[in-house]
Design an enzyme around this catalytic site. Structure first.
Site, mmCIF file in Angstrom:
data_model
loop_
_atom_site.group_PDB
_atom_site.id
_atom_site.type_symbol
_atom_site.label_atom_id
_atom_site.label_comp_id
_atom_site.label_asym_id
_atom_site.label_seq_id
_atom_site.Cartn_x
_atom_site.Cartn_y
_atom_site.Cartn_z
ATOM 1 N N SER A 181 -42.648 -81.531 54.360
ATOM 2 C CA SER A 181 -42.185 -80.139 54.431
ATOM 3 C C SER A 181 -42.389 -79.557 55.832
ATOM 4 O O SER A 181 -43.355 -79.879 56.513
ATOM 5 C CB SER A 181 -42.981 -79.301 53.425
ATOM 6 O OG SER A 181 -42.744 -77.920 53.629
ATOM 7 N N HIS A 240 -34.996 -76.201 43.457
ATOM 8 C CA HIS A 240 -36.335 -75.971 43.998
ATOM 9 C C HIS A 240 -37.389 -76.049 42.881
ATOM 10 O O HIS A 240 -38.394 -75.334 42.900
ATOM 11 C CB HIS A 240 -36.392 -74.600 44.696
ATOM 12 C CG HIS A 240 -37.130 -74.596 45.999
ATOM 13 N ND1 HIS A 240 -36.528 -74.688 47.223
ATOM 14 C CD2 HIS A 240 -38.465 -74.507 46.275
ATOM 15 C CE1 HIS A 240 -37.436 -74.633 48.199
ATOM 16 N NE2 HIS A 240 -38.620 -74.539 47.643
ATOM 17 N N THR A 256 -33.165 -77.542 53.702
ATOM 18 C CA THR A 256 -33.250 -76.864 52.402
ATOM 19 C C THR A 256 -32.395 -75.601 52.444
ATOM 20 O O THR A 256 -32.586 -74.741 53.305
ATOM 21 C CB THR A 256 -34.716 -76.539 52.070
ATOM 22 O OG1 THR A 256 -35.420 -77.779 51.964
ATOM 23 C CG2 THR A 256 -34.836 -75.790 50.753
ATOM 24 N N LYS A 304 -30.474 -80.065 50.843
ATOM 25 C CA LYS A 304 -31.277 -80.018 49.611
ATOM 26 C C LYS A 304 -31.182 -78.633 48.988
ATOM 27 O O LYS A 304 -31.420 -77.627 49.665
ATOM 28 C CB LYS A 304 -32.747 -80.313 49.936
ATOM 29 C CG LYS A 304 -33.707 -80.072 48.765
ATOM 30 C CD LYS A 304 -35.124 -80.479 49.112
ATOM 31 C CE LYS A 304 -36.082 -80.327 47.949
ATOM 32 N NZ LYS A 304 -36.527 -78.956 47.714
ATOM 33 N N TYR A 315 -36.931 -75.998 57.255
ATOM 34 C CA TYR A 315 -36.629 -74.592 56.963
ATOM 35 C C TYR A 315 -36.235 -73.970 58.288
ATOM 36 O O TYR A 315 -37.080 -73.861 59.187
ATOM 37 C CB TYR A 315 -37.871 -73.866 56.430
ATOM 38 C CG TYR A 315 -38.160 -74.031 54.959
ATOM 39 C CD1 TYR A 315 -37.164 -73.851 54.006
ATOM 40 C CD2 TYR A 315 -39.446 -74.323 54.532
ATOM 41 C CE1 TYR A 315 -37.457 -73.983 52.649
ATOM 42 C CE2 TYR A 315 -39.733 -74.454 53.173
ATOM 43 C CZ TYR A 315 -38.725 -74.278 52.242
ATOM 44 O OH TYR A 315 -39.005 -74.404 50.910
HETATM 45 C C1 LIG Z 1 -46.080 -76.533 45.459
HETATM 46 C C2 LIG Z 1 -44.641 -76.791 45.829
HETATM 47 C C3 LIG Z 1 -44.235 -76.594 47.145
HETATM 48 C C4 LIG Z 1 -42.925 -76.852 47.520
HETATM 49 N N1 LIG Z 1 -42.573 -76.730 48.839
HETATM 50 C C5 LIG Z 1 -41.309 -77.034 49.212
HETATM 51 C C6 LIG Z 1 -40.951 -77.007 50.585
HETATM 52 O O1 LIG Z 1 -41.759 -76.728 51.451
HETATM 53 N N2 LIG Z 1 -39.666 -77.298 50.908
HETATM 54 C C7 LIG Z 1 -38.726 -77.638 49.960
HETATM 55 O O2 LIG Z 1 -37.576 -77.894 50.296
HETATM 56 N N3 LIG Z 1 -39.050 -77.696 48.657
HETATM 57 C C8 LIG Z 1 -40.321 -77.413 48.266
HETATM 58 N N4 LIG Z 1 -40.662 -77.518 46.947
HETATM 59 C C9 LIG Z 1 -39.643 -77.951 45.952
HETATM 60 C C10 LIG Z 1 -39.677 -79.487 45.793
HETATM 61 O O3 LIG Z 1 -39.258 -80.129 46.959
HETATM 62 C C11 LIG Z 1 -38.768 -79.963 44.656
HETATM 63 O O4 LIG Z 1 -37.468 -79.460 44.834
HETATM 64 C C12 LIG Z 1 -39.262 -79.575 43.254
HETATM 65 O O5 LIG Z 1 -40.676 -79.538 43.193
HETATM 66 C C13 LIG Z 1 -38.745 -80.602 42.240
HETATM 67 O O6 LIG Z 1 -39.092 -80.250 40.938
HETATM 68 P P1 LIG Z 1 -40.366 -80.859 40.162
HETATM 69 O O7 LIG Z 1 -41.567 -80.209 40.755
HETATM 70 O O8 LIG Z 1 -40.097 -80.432 38.764
HETATM 71 O O9 LIG Z 1 -40.364 -82.358 40.343
HETATM 72 C C14 LIG Z 1 -41.986 -77.286 46.556
HETATM 73 C C15 LIG Z 1 -42.395 -77.501 45.237
HETATM 74 C C16 LIG Z 1 -43.713 -77.283 44.862
HETATM 75 C C17 LIG Z 1 -44.129 -77.546 43.435
#
Ligand SMILES: Cc1cc2nc3c(=O)[nH]c(=O)nc-3n(C[C@H](O)[C@H](O)[C@H](O)COP(=O)(O)O)c2cc1C
Length: 367
Positions: free
Chosen positions: A117, A264, A171, A240, A145
């Site tokens: 990230s 997300h 993203t 994404k 981002y």
């Molecule tokens: C704690 C947390 C932080 C996240 N941070 C980002 C991020 O910095 N950038 C991003 O594109 N997606 C972020 N996501 C989304 C994840 O990349 C992903 O799309 C999502 O967690 C997938 O679903 P799942 O948790 O049910 O597997 C984050 C998700 C979580 C749970």
């Protein structure tokens, strides 16, 4: 913030990814847990993501020749031993003091792709350096981002290129943050020890937390920014966070190398449809021009097989790997990845599927 007493042992009784949730929750304070785990708003999308995989049935073919079965897939010129990547997850030191270094090592050990990230709590250079020489590691991608200062965004891309990242994952579903009610209820604040390490070299963004929503959206990227990014970097650009088939077509038009069907993990706009529902429509719209990936609610090898049968080339997993990280550090993440692969192998064998490059759509039965 949690400090985990037992960093190098697997908790007892873990048979599946979901089994990591309870031990992780027990080791994490409620506000941090809200950040790591909750969905936005009423968490309708977060629940829908999971339920949609469950609603799809697998309709096995029996007596198929299974010799030579393989979980390998080809993705952007790389052969992956298994079609699973770690989704970009911000601030992983909230889950474990080793943060992204632990999960990147675990990914490398299992040959899984790793997406770092922008808001990583370990600098992108340190993560790349840590896994650079690990043989058999999967692809290393940098999630971007866009920053309010375009110069900072360009510099992040340049740093990712120099450090050896193999793709930029832009993203596109988070121009602003969604309704993080659970975080507000628990009063979550990022502790001072956990920082967005990649952003430390730059002056604080001109719009601080007090800026209004409309001031923020004025700076949000648009399709022409994606085109500019594709031109500005030699790395493939992956989008994404899209759900609409027409957005997927637009992604192809502007030169994206792949798309990730994602909401997300239900953390931003609540009540969007489950990713499993939109994946086949996106795959149809893209018509094989670029690979389609998916995330959201994937917890089982059977979910991975279903995703591939719906047209995905690979999947990303978010929360379960955070749970494993919180509960057992790098060992936990590596174990969780191995569990997922074992389940996928078993699901393939039991449904008569030998090759993930061509998963038969007839394998699925919707309600
Ligand atoms: C704690 C947390 C932080 C996240 N941070 C980002 C991020 O910095 N950038 C991003 O594109 N997606 C972020 N996501 C989304 C994840 O990349 C992903 O799309 C999502 O967690 C997938 O679903 P799942 O948790 O049910 O597997 C984050 C998700 C979580 C749970």
């Amino acid at each position: 913030m949690s400090f985990v007493p037992q960093l190098n042992a697997l908790p007892a009784g873990i048979a599946a990814l979901a089994d990591y949730e309870d031990p992780a929750r027990a080791l994490t304070d409620p506000a941090t847990w809200a950040y790591l785990n909750a969905g936005a708003g009423d968490e309708i999308t977060a629940r829908a993501n999971r339920a949609a995989w469950d609603r799809l049935g697998l309709l096995p073919r029996v007596l198929q020749p299974l010799a030579g079965a393989s979980t390998a897939v080809e993705l952007l010129g790389r052969k992956l031993p298994c079609p699973v990547l770690l989704a970009p997850v911000a601030y992983q030191q909230l889950a474990h003091p080793d943060g992204e270094l632990a999960s990147a090592h675990a990914a490398a050990a299992q040959g899984a792709g790793f997406v770092l990230s922008t808001q990583s709590s370990v600098a992108l250079e340190a993560v790349a350096q840590a896994v650079r020489l690990e043989s058999g590691r999967g692809p290393l991608w940098f999630q971007l981002y866009p920053q309010p200062d375009a110069g900072v965004t360009r510099d992040l891309v340049r740093r990712a290129e120099l450090a050896g990242y193999e793709a930029i994952v832009l993203t596109v579903d988070a121009p602003v943050q969604g309704a993080r009610d659970a975080q507000r209820r628990t009063g979550f604040r990022l502790p001072p020890a956990v920082r967005a390490a990649n952003l430390q070299p730059y002056p604080a963004a001109p719009l601080d937390g007090s800026a209004g929503l409309l001031e923020r959206v004025a700076l949000a990227p648009t399709w022409s920014d994606v085109e500019a990014l594709v031109d500005a970097t030699r790395l493939p650009v992956i989008l994404k966070g899209l759900l609409h088939p027409e957005d997927a077509r637009e992604a192809v038009r502007v030169g994206a190398a792949a798309v990730i069907v994602s909401n997300h993990g239900g953390r931003n706009l609540d009540t969007t449809p489950a990713t499993a529902r939109m994946l086949p429509r996106v795959a149809q719209a893209v018509a094989g021009d670029i690979p389609v990936l998916v995330d959201g609610g994937i917890r089982r090898g059977t979910d991975v097989l279903k995703a591939l049968a719906l047209g995905a080339r690979a999947v990303l997993v978010g929360r379960p790997l955070v749970w494993a990280l919180a509960a057992a550090g790098a060992l936990g993440v590596a174990h969780a990845l191995r569990l997922l692969r074992d389940e996928l192998e078993s699901a393939m064998a039991l449904s008569g599927c030998v090759n993930l490059q061509r998963v038969c759509g007839g394998l699925l039965l919707a309600d």
